[in-house]
Each structure stands twice: as C-alpha cells, then as structure tokens.
Design an enzyme around this catalytic site. Structure first.
Site, mmCIF file in Angstrom:
data_model
loop_
_atom_site.group_PDB
_atom_site.id
_atom_site.type_symbol
_atom_site.label_atom_id
_atom_site.label_comp_id
_atom_site.label_asym_id
_atom_site.label_seq_id
_atom_site.Cartn_x
_atom_site.Cartn_y
_atom_site.Cartn_z
ATOM 1 N N LYS A 195 27.134 -26.515 33.710
ATOM 2 C CA LYS A 195 27.211 -26.409 32.249
ATOM 3 C C LYS A 195 28.576 -25.851 31.855
ATOM 4 O O LYS A 195 29.091 -24.943 32.520
ATOM 5 C CB LYS A 195 26.106 -25.474 31.747
ATOM 6 C CG LYS A 195 26.204 -25.080 30.269
ATOM 7 C CD LYS A 195 26.013 -26.258 29.318
ATOM 8 C CE LYS A 195 26.242 -25.859 27.855
ATOM 9 N NZ LYS A 195 26.213 -27.042 26.952
ATOM 10 N N CYS A 217 33.721 -30.382 22.897
ATOM 11 C CA CYS A 217 32.440 -29.852 22.418
ATOM 12 C C CYS A 217 32.363 -29.982 20.899
ATOM 13 O O CYS A 217 33.209 -29.454 20.195
ATOM 14 C CB CYS A 217 32.253 -28.390 22.803
ATOM 15 S SG CYS A 217 30.741 -27.747 22.022
HETATM 16 O O1 RRO Z 1 26.629 -27.072 24.224
HETATM 17 C C1 RRO Z 1 26.776 -28.026 23.419
HETATM 18 O O2 RRO Z 1 26.364 -27.986 22.245
HETATM 19 C C2 RRO Z 1 27.459 -29.259 23.808
HETATM 20 C C3 RRO Z 1 28.689 -29.287 24.428
HETATM 21 BR BR1 RRO Z 1 29.558 -27.745 25.006
HETATM 22 C C4 RRO Z 1 29.322 -30.539 24.661
HETATM 23 O O3 RRO Z 1 30.435 -30.641 25.200
HETATM 24 N N1 RRO Z 1 28.693 -31.662 24.263
HETATM 25 C C5 RRO Z 1 27.481 -31.626 23.654
HETATM 26 O O4 RRO Z 1 26.945 -32.686 23.288
HETATM 27 N N2 RRO Z 1 26.873 -30.416 23.439
#
Ligand code: RRO
Length: 315
Positions: free
Chosen positions: A49, A134
C-alpha cells in the site's frame, strides 16, 4: 500427432525473472503483512500500500463502493506508515523469486525523498514505485497532472535514490499530454518503469433509489476502477510503451480475466496488476486469471508473453 508445449507466463525484467506476470495493484490487499503474504503466495510479485512517513487512518467511511461496472474509492491513503513496510521489506524472502515493490506516496516531495534515501541506504532489493497520482487526499492535486512539478520531483528522486525505480501515473486523455509526460520521463535513465494507470480520479457514482452519492469523502467524488477504466488504461499502456523506449510499462486497470490481461500485454505491458477484481474476489483471482491467460495463449498458439507483447495491430 499434437506437440505439447508448456505455456510460459514468466517475466524477465529489472534484472530478475518472476514466475508469472500478475500481481496486485497497490492499495488492494496490501496494507497489512497478512495481506502482503497472501499476495506473495498467490501472485508473481507483491506491491505494498502507498506509504506515507507517518501512519494514516485515511478518509471517513463509507469510502469504497462496488458497482456493476467496477468500483469507486476515496480511501485517503490509509496505511501503516513507511517504517512498517520497510520492516516487511527487511524480512521479505527475496529468494522466493517474487519481486517486492514498495509504493511510496509522501505528503510532500521532501517526504518522498526521505523515504527514498532510507531505502537507498538500506540497500534492499525492494523496488520503489512512487505514486504520482493519488486522487483522494482533499486539497492535494494529483502530481502527475502538474508537468513542471513532476519534472522537479523526478530530479529530486534521482538525487535521493541510486537504484532503479518506477512511478505510478494517473491516466492521461490527450496525445499532447502523453508526449509531454514522456519527454519528462525520458530524461531519467534510472526510471525503469511506469505503471499505467491509477484510478480515473474524481468520478461520481449516483444511486437513484436513495438519490445519494455512494461514498462519503469529497461529497462522493472518488477514483474509478474496474470495467469503467479498461480502455483508458489500454490507451495509456500502448502510448507510453511507444513513447518510452528502454523503459517498461506495467498495465493496471480493468483486469478481471485472462482476456484483459492479454489486452494489456498486447498493448505493451511487461507485467499486469489487478485491483478492483482482487478487492472483490481475493487472492484466488491470480490463479484463475493466469489459467485463463494461459488457455487463451494455447488457443492462439503462443508459448510465451514475448510472442505477442506490444504486437497490437492497427488498421
Ligand atoms: O488511498 C487512496 O485513496 C488511493 C490512492 Br493513495 C491511490 O493512489 N489511488 C486510489 O485510487 N486510491
């Protein structure tokens, strides 16, 4: 008399050979060590993650919703913090032949550089995938849509990190943007791969019955995954495969069977990540998709991914 050839899904890149071409998309099944280990058992590689320096709870729930065509999420970067994934990387069994990628998504450029410096100093075989895309931290635009800021960030990554690394890109929607981003990426020889694509940011799923949005953060805006994004993902894979000679493209977006994995590889993907489908089906998805891909290859007379990678025909 039939000749029987085994179908080979292995992938050689970044100086190593992994036993297959499928692994998880960062964000899915990779926040906890138990999840990372389950992916390691069932996929050909593992990515963690996206990490920030400090642990984060993420956005308020509900923050993920499945729909008939895919998913919308606004998780908001919930993660155990960089030290947790670094500790996992220290103990990782690299001899299992499955590369470990660490997704990094610092809240600032300096945070990303700090994490890269620590990784560099440790000299671990884990490979960073820096997340430039993100879409879900309120008030923080996606870095990959700011070309000048991306160029400056890559210059800083080169100073902070001495090994090969990759970046996770947002989807682009115009040839001018593919070409502008490719020109920036091509100035960085140690940028070895790009992963295309992150979710399509800031979609809005509406429920007619309740006349409501589907998730709570950002008044319902969130990143789309699954069937919604497959053609956009394929366009990004194909265009960057053409525009980044000597670099690798990892396909991510809309893979739920052997057919979509085949499409990504045909478009030029070296390896393929699974996000929304993994979220819904769990790690058993990897063996199923790999078996379907192998069957499709047998039907077509292909014995290895090299036989068709990047060979998408145009009319
Ligand atoms: O954690 C998120 O909300 C998230 C991330 Br970091 C990302 O790069 N892509 C996404 O769809 N959700």
């Amino acid at each position: 008399m039939y000749e029987h050839h085994s179908t080979d899904l292995s992938v050689t890149w970044l100086g190593q050979t992994m036993p297959g071409c499928l692994y998880n998309a960062s964000g899915v099944w990779c926040r906890e060590e138990s999840e990372l280990e389950a992916v390691r058992q069932s996929a050909a590689a593992v990515i963690s993650k996206s990490a920030t320096l400090a642990p984060r709870e993420g956005n308020p729930e509900p923050r993920y919703c499945q729909t008939p065509l895919g998913s919308i999420n606004s998780m908001g970067l919930p993660n155990r913090g960089f030290a947790y994934y670094l500790d996992y990387a220290r103990r990782y069994d690299y001899l299992c032949g499955k590369p470990l990628f660490l997704s990094l998504s610092g809240m600032t450029l300096e945070d990303n550089c700090e994490m890269l410096r620590v990784l560099s100093e440790q000299g671990l075989p884990a490979i960073p995938e820096v997340n430039l895309s993100c879409p879900n931290v309120p008030g923080k635009p996606q870095l990959g849509y700011d070309f000048a800021a991306t160029a400056a960030a890559l210059d800083a990554f080169d100073r902070a990190y001495s090994g090969l690394y990759g970046v996770k890109l947002p989807p682009y929607f115009d040839p001018a943007h593919f070409s502008a981003m490719a020109d920036i990426l091509n100035r960085h020889p140690r940028l070895a791969f790009v992963t295309c694509i992150n979710s399509i940011g800031n979609g809005l799923v509406v429920d007619v019955e309740s006349e409501s949005v589907a998730i709570k953060p950002k008044d319902g805006l969130g990143g789309l995954g699954g069937d919604y994004v497959l053609p956009t993902a394929l366009a990004n894979v194909r265009e960057f495969h053409r525009l980044l000679p000597g670099k690798e493209v990892v396909g991510c977006g809309g893979v739920k069977s052997g057919r979509e994995a085949f499409m990504h590889i045909l478009a030029g993907a070296r390896a393929v990540q699974v996000g929304t489908c993994l979220y819904h089906e769990g790690p058993a998805a990897f063996a199923r998709i790999a078996a379907e891909l192998a069957q499709l290859m047998r039907d077509k007379g292909y014995r290895s991914l090299d036989d068709f990678r990047g060979k998408l025909r145009v009319l």
